[in-house]
Structures are given as structure tokens and as C-alpha cells.
Design a protein around this motif. Structure first.
Motif, mmCIF file in Angstrom:
data_model
loop_
_atom_site.group_PDB
_atom_site.id
_atom_site.type_symbol
_atom_site.label_atom_id
_atom_site.label_comp_id
_atom_site.label_asym_id
_atom_site.label_seq_id
_atom_site.Cartn_x
_atom_site.Cartn_y
_atom_site.Cartn_z
ATOM 1 N N ILE A 32 36.640 20.278 45.372
ATOM 2 C CA ILE A 32 37.356 21.002 44.330
ATOM 3 C C ILE A 32 37.037 22.484 44.470
ATOM 4 O O ILE A 32 35.891 22.864 44.640
ATOM 5 C CB ILE A 32 36.955 20.495 42.939
ATOM 6 C CG1 ILE A 32 37.378 19.035 42.799
ATOM 7 C CG2 ILE A 32 37.541 21.352 41.838
ATOM 8 C CD1 ILE A 32 36.912 18.383 41.533
ATOM 9 N N GLY A 33 38.059 23.309 44.413
ATOM 10 C CA GLY A 33 37.862 24.740 44.535
ATOM 11 C C GLY A 33 37.980 25.240 45.957
ATOM 12 O O GLY A 33 37.739 26.411 46.225
ATOM 13 N N ALA A 34 38.343 24.370 46.887
ATOM 14 C CA ALA A 34 38.441 24.778 48.285
ATOM 15 C C ALA A 34 39.561 25.796 48.507
ATOM 16 O O ALA A 34 39.506 26.568 49.449
ATOM 17 C CB ALA A 34 38.661 23.560 49.179
ATOM 18 N N MET A 35 40.569 25.819 47.652
ATOM 19 C CA MET A 35 41.696 26.742 47.807
ATOM 20 C C MET A 35 41.538 27.995 46.954
ATOM 21 O O MET A 35 42.476 28.778 46.815
ATOM 22 C CB MET A 35 43.008 26.041 47.449
ATOM 23 C CG MET A 35 43.414 24.944 48.402
ATOM 24 S SD MET A 35 43.750 25.554 50.048
ATOM 25 C CE MET A 35 45.191 26.534 49.774
ATOM 26 N N LYS A 36 40.358 28.199 46.390
ATOM 27 C CA LYS A 36 40.137 29.368 45.554
ATOM 28 C C LYS A 36 40.418 30.637 46.357
ATOM 29 O O LYS A 36 39.972 30.765 47.496
ATOM 30 C CB LYS A 36 38.700 29.387 45.040
ATOM 31 C CG LYS A 36 38.427 30.495 44.067
ATOM 32 C CD LYS A 36 37.016 30.397 43.528
ATOM 33 C CE LYS A 36 36.791 31.505 42.529
ATOM 34 N NZ LYS A 36 35.451 31.454 41.963
ATOM 35 N N ASP A 37 41.169 31.523 45.766
ATOM 36 C CA ASP A 37 41.583 32.791 46.372
ATOM 37 C C ASP A 37 42.564 32.626 47.530
ATOM 38 O O ASP A 37 42.920 33.590 48.185
ATOM 39 C CB ASP A 37 40.373 33.617 46.842
ATOM 40 C CG ASP A 37 39.470 34.000 45.683
ATOM 41 O OD1 ASP A 37 39.995 34.201 44.569
ATOM 42 O OD2 ASP A 37 38.257 34.096 45.893
ATOM 43 N N LYS A 38 42.998 31.413 47.822
ATOM 44 C CA LYS A 38 43.984 31.185 48.876
ATOM 45 C C LYS A 38 45.328 30.789 48.292
ATOM 46 O O LYS A 38 46.349 30.954 48.928
ATOM 47 C CB LYS A 38 43.515 30.086 49.825
ATOM 48 C CG LYS A 38 42.264 30.451 50.587
ATOM 49 C CD LYS A 38 41.834 29.324 51.475
ATOM 50 C CE LYS A 38 40.527 29.672 52.166
ATOM 51 N NZ LYS A 38 40.030 28.568 52.968
ATOM 52 N N LEU A 39 45.323 30.250 47.110
ATOM 53 C CA LEU A 39 46.535 29.802 46.438
ATOM 54 C C LEU A 39 46.771 30.715 45.244
ATOM 55 O O LEU A 39 45.949 30.803 44.341
ATOM 56 C CB LEU A 39 46.366 28.355 45.957
ATOM 57 C CG LEU A 39 47.522 27.731 45.229
ATOM 58 C CD1 LEU A 39 48.732 27.624 46.150
ATOM 59 C CD2 LEU A 39 47.145 26.366 44.717
ATOM 60 N N ILE A 40 47.906 31.372 45.249
ATOM 61 C CA ILE A 40 48.232 32.299 44.167
ATOM 62 C C ILE A 40 49.383 31.709 43.366
ATOM 63 O O ILE A 40 50.468 31.475 43.904
ATOM 64 C CB ILE A 40 48.612 33.691 44.727
ATOM 65 C CG1 ILE A 40 47.435 34.244 45.520
ATOM 66 C CG2 ILE A 40 49.007 34.615 43.592
ATOM 67 C CD1 ILE A 40 47.760 35.505 46.289
ATOM 68 N N LEU A 41 49.137 31.432 42.106
ATOM 69 C CA LEU A 41 50.152 30.869 41.224
ATOM 70 C C LEU A 41 50.885 31.999 40.521
ATOM 71 O O LEU A 41 50.275 32.982 40.096
ATOM 72 C CB LEU A 41 49.505 29.954 40.191
ATOM 73 C CG LEU A 41 48.768 28.742 40.748
ATOM 74 C CD1 LEU A 41 48.095 27.983 39.626
ATOM 75 C CD2 LEU A 41 49.699 27.841 41.521
ATOM 76 N N PRO A 42 52.200 31.846 40.359
ATOM 77 C CA PRO A 42 52.949 32.883 39.655
ATOM 78 C C PRO A 42 52.577 32.912 38.171
ATOM 79 O O PRO A 42 52.152 31.907 37.602
ATOM 80 C CB PRO A 42 54.404 32.469 39.850
ATOM 81 C CG PRO A 42 54.372 31.029 40.173
ATOM 82 C CD PRO A 42 53.055 30.759 40.829
ATOM 83 N N GLU A 43 52.757 34.071 37.572
ATOM 84 C CA GLU A 43 52.424 34.233 36.148
ATOM 85 C C GLU A 43 53.289 33.344 35.260
ATOM 86 O O GLU A 43 52.859 32.884 34.215
ATOM 87 C CB GLU A 43 52.597 35.699 35.736
ATOM 88 C CG GLU A 43 51.589 36.627 36.361
ATOM 89 C CD GLU A 43 50.184 36.366 35.857
ATOM 90 O OE1 GLU A 43 50.020 36.033 34.671
ATOM 91 O OE2 GLU A 43 49.255 36.503 36.664
ATOM 92 N N ASP A 44 54.533 33.102 35.664
ATOM 93 C CA ASP A 44 55.451 32.315 34.829
ATOM 94 C C ASP A 44 55.492 30.842 35.257
ATOM 95 O O ASP A 44 56.508 30.172 35.125
ATOM 96 C CB ASP A 44 56.851 32.928 34.870
ATOM 97 C CG ASP A 44 57.455 32.905 36.260
ATOM 98 O OD1 ASP A 44 56.712 32.679 37.235
ATOM 99 O OD2 ASP A 44 58.673 33.110 36.368
ATOM 100 N N LEU A 45 54.377 30.315 35.741
ATOM 101 C CA LEU A 45 54.321 28.929 36.208
ATOM 102 C C LEU A 45 54.727 27.943 35.112
ATOM 103 O O LEU A 45 55.412 26.960 35.378
ATOM 104 C CB LEU A 45 52.911 28.598 36.704
ATOM 105 C CG LEU A 45 52.712 27.169 37.184
ATOM 106 C CD1 LEU A 45 53.475 26.942 38.471
ATOM 107 C CD2 LEU A 45 51.259 26.856 37.352
ATOM 108 N N ASP A 46 54.327 28.194 33.890
ATOM 109 C CA ASP A 46 54.616 27.273 32.794
ATOM 110 C C ASP A 46 55.854 27.673 31.991
ATOM 111 O O ASP A 46 56.088 27.149 30.902
ATOM 112 C CB ASP A 46 53.403 27.137 31.876
ATOM 113 C CG ASP A 46 52.964 28.468 31.301
ATOM 114 O OD1 ASP A 46 53.462 29.508 31.757
ATOM 115 O OD2 ASP A 46 52.110 28.460 30.395
#
Length: 62
Positions: A32-46
Motif C-alpha cells: 500500500i502506498g507504492a504509487m505515492k507521488d506517481k499517481l495524480i488524481l484530478p481535483e474534480d474526481l468526485d
């Protein structure tokens, strides 16, 4: 007599639990957390979906 039966039961459970221990080795899946700083989620995801996309998921028209 009852104490002996209980003692045997406890020993059997302990032996089973010892056999079930999983040896420490390389994890089978990414941690868990392996993608930290590699995956960027958009601000309007929800944010709500657009009507045409929502209708496609729900199988409705209109």
C-alpha cells in the motif's frame, strides 16, 4: 479427566496454529502506498458525471 481433555485440545489448537504460520518472504502483491507521488488524481474526481455518461451507465435515455 476434564482438565486433561481441555489440555489436549489446547495443545492441538496451538500445534495447528503453529503449522499455519506463513513464512516471511517477499510480499505477493504491491504494498500500500507504492504509487505515492506517481499517481495524480484530478481535483474534480468526485464531481458528478455529465448527463450523457450517467445515462450510459444507467441504461436510460433522456
Amino acid at each position: 479427566m476434564k482438565r486433561e481433555i481441555f489440555s489436549e485440545s489446547v495443545e492441538a489448537v496451538e500445534a495447528w496454529a503453529t503449522k499455519r504460520l506463513i513464512p516471511l518472504s517477499k510480499p505477493c502483491c504491491p504494498r500500500i502506498g507504492a504509487m505515492k507521488d506517481k499517481l495524480i488524481l484530478p481535483e474534480d474526481l468526485d464531481a458528478p458525471l455529465p448527463d450523457d455518461t450517467l445515462n450510459a451507465f444507467e441504461g436510460t435515455q433522456g
